[in-house]
Design an enzyme around this catalytic site. Structure first.
Site, short mmCIF file in Angstrom:
data_model
loop_
_atom_site.label_atom_id
_atom_site.label_comp_id
_atom_site.label_asym_id
_atom_site.label_seq_id
_atom_site.Cartn_x
_atom_site.Cartn_y
_atom_site.Cartn_z
N PHE A 232 29.22 74.25 -12.01
CA PHE A 232 30.10 73.40 -12.81
C PHE A 232 30.04 73.88 -14.26
CE2 PHE A 232 30.19 69.16 -10.24
CZ PHE A 232 30.94 69.80 -9.27
N HIS B 60 22.30 72.23 -0.81
CA HIS B 60 22.51 72.76 -2.15
C HIS B 60 21.39 72.23 -3.05
CE1 HIS B 60 24.14 74.27 -5.71
NE2 HIS B 60 25.43 74.01 -5.53
N HIS C 8 27.00 82.09 -2.63
CA HIS C 8 26.72 80.72 -3.08
C HIS C 8 26.99 79.75 -1.94
CE1 HIS C 8 25.85 77.83 -6.15
NE2 HIS C 8 27.04 77.24 -6.08
N GLU D 288 35.28 81.89 -3.68
CA GLU D 288 34.17 82.86 -3.75
C GLU D 288 34.37 84.02 -2.80
OE1 GLU D 288 29.34 83.26 -3.06
OE2 GLU D 288 30.36 81.40 -2.49
N LYS E 191 22.53 77.88 2.06
CA LYS E 191 22.75 76.44 1.92
C LYS E 191 23.03 75.72 3.23
CE LYS E 191 24.18 76.71 -2.92
NZ LYS E 191 24.00 78.17 -3.09
N CYS F 246 24.13 74.61 -11.13
CA CYS F 246 23.84 75.46 -9.97
C CYS F 246 23.50 76.91 -10.31
CB CYS F 246 25.02 75.43 -9.00
SG CYS F 246 25.65 73.77 -8.72
#
Length: 416
Positions: free
Chosen positions: A403, A343, A309, A320, A338, A172
């Site tokens: 990730f 995403h 994000h 976040e 998003k 990402c």
């Protein structure tokens, strides 16, 4: 010795392009955002093909490559993911005034581009050799289409680039890390121009990855109401696809050739969590944001807007938003893309950077679609709702997290 922007050259954005469910240019994307409606679809074929998937929602893009404009001879090594990156990059170079420029192959233009994986169909053709003992599906371009660095390498060959190549295949943060590394490459004097971005093609396989982690939404009957980042009733993300490209350039080089400047990259921060492969770390996320501010040499009070994000997952949103508040110590205006297009994984950092720059220059910032009841566990930010908000911001920030515990923060400055 500490290295910061004062030691190097100024870096500006002179072009940009996207392929997304919002549209493939800024006017269309802005119109889509202002309509305050998402593009999530119910995937009816999954009822039969993947009955064990919990989610039935995704956000694919209606995309077909113009075969007359892009002859097969020049794109034979490209899968869908590379084709989307090509269209986004072609538009970006056109806007930058660099289409067919001899500067592309002169050695001072490089590329930083990433994705989570390459094209999936050729991967399946490769696996057929092991699963079905069938080598007939393998061809001369099978691996080229499937390799992780397929976008960066295909674009490099297509535009005859002879400068530095930086592949960033970091899930990402692929797109945002590409922009950050491209910025550093120009700032340090290694290149004058960098093509930077990220792409991802849609595959049910990517949905399944998050489905096994119970991170996908299961509001299958109400696709327009999910994802719902920061809402206390959110239940997960939706996978999308697309591509985004920015053209980065040394400021003096851009001025000399009379290029239009859309923004300056004022700061960049990146670090890793060092704690867990999938769960974010509040302290290191905060540190990443602070690194970008330190690089820009500004205080948090100077940031007028943060593009988050905002995946819509239970732990991600809480981590976040609180990490952001830890740095800002105030309810900074914030929202996420998003909730509109899902995403887009390797593409999201680049698409969101493109949109953040566009909104900064427009003076209007998107609302958090589907945010009706704020989760009290989320950080005390100023979550934009309603029909969006007009803000005259000199500096804006775009953050992404991946990730592997990979964090990125980009700061853009308006150029008057």
């Amino acid at each position: 010795m500490d290295f910061n922007r004062k030691n190097g050259r100024r870096v500006v954005v002179t072009g940009g392009g996207i392929v997304s469910a919002l549209g493939n240019d800024w006017p269309t994307a802005l119109k889509s955002l202002k309509a305050c409606k998402n593009f999530v679809r119910y995937m009816s074929d999954w009822d039969k093909d993947f009955p064990l998937l919990n989610t039935r929602l995704a956000c694919p893009v209606d995309f077909t490559l113009d075969e007359k404009k892009y002859p097969r001879k020049k794109i034979r090594g490209m899968g869908r993911i590379s084709e989307m990156s090509l269209v986004a990059t072609d538009k970006a170079l056109e806007i930058a005034g660099l289409a067919d420029s001899p500067e592309l192959s002169a050695g001072r233009t490089g590329i930083a581009y990433g994705s989570s994986v390459g094209s999936v169909d050729p991967l399946m053709d490769m696996y057929a050799m092991l699963v079905e003992h069938d080598v007939s599906k393998m061809g001369s371009t099978t691996y080229i289409k499937a390799m992780p660095q397929t976008c960066a390498c295909n674009l490099e060959v297509y535009y005859h680039l002879t400068g530095r190549l930086i592949p960033s295949n970091t899930a990402c943060t692929s797109g945002s890390l590409s922009i950050g590394y491209a910025y550093e490459t120009i700032r340090s004097g290694i290149q004058d121009i960098m093509i930077a971005g990220g792409a991802e093609e849609f595959s049910p396989m990517e949905t399944a990855i998050f489905d096994t982690l119970f991170s996908t939404t299961t509001k299958n009957d109400t696709p327009l109401l999910t994802p719902a980042a920061y809402d206390k009733n959110r239940d997960g993300l939706v996978i999308g696809e697309g591509a985004g490209t920015l053209i980065l350039e040394d400021y003096e080089h851009a001025v000399k050739r009379g290029a239009h400047i859309y923004a300056e990259i004022a700061g960049f921060g990146t670090n890793t969590d060092g704690t867990h492969i999938t769960s974010p770390n509040r302290a290191t996320v905060s540190k990443c944001i602070q690194l970008a501010l330190d690089d820009a040499g500004i205080s948090p009070d100077e940031i007028g807007y943060v593009n988050t994000h905002g995946t819509g997952t239970s732990t991600g949103d809480v981590c976040e938003s609180n990490a952001t508040y830890d740095v800002f110590k105030r309810p900074v205006p914030a929202s996420t893309v998003k909730n509109y297009i899902g995403h887009t994984l390797g593409a999201c950092g680049a698409i969101e950077a493109y949109l953040t720059i566009g909104m900064m220059n427009e003076g209007w910032f998107l609302p958090n679609l589907n945010l009706k009841d704020l989760d009290p566990d989320c950080g005390k930010l100023d979550y934009i709702t309603g029909s969006g908000r007009e803000i005259n911001a000199e500096y804006v920030m775009s953050n992404n997290f991946a990730f592997g515990g990979i964090n990125t923060s980009l700061i853009f400055k308006k150029v008057n």
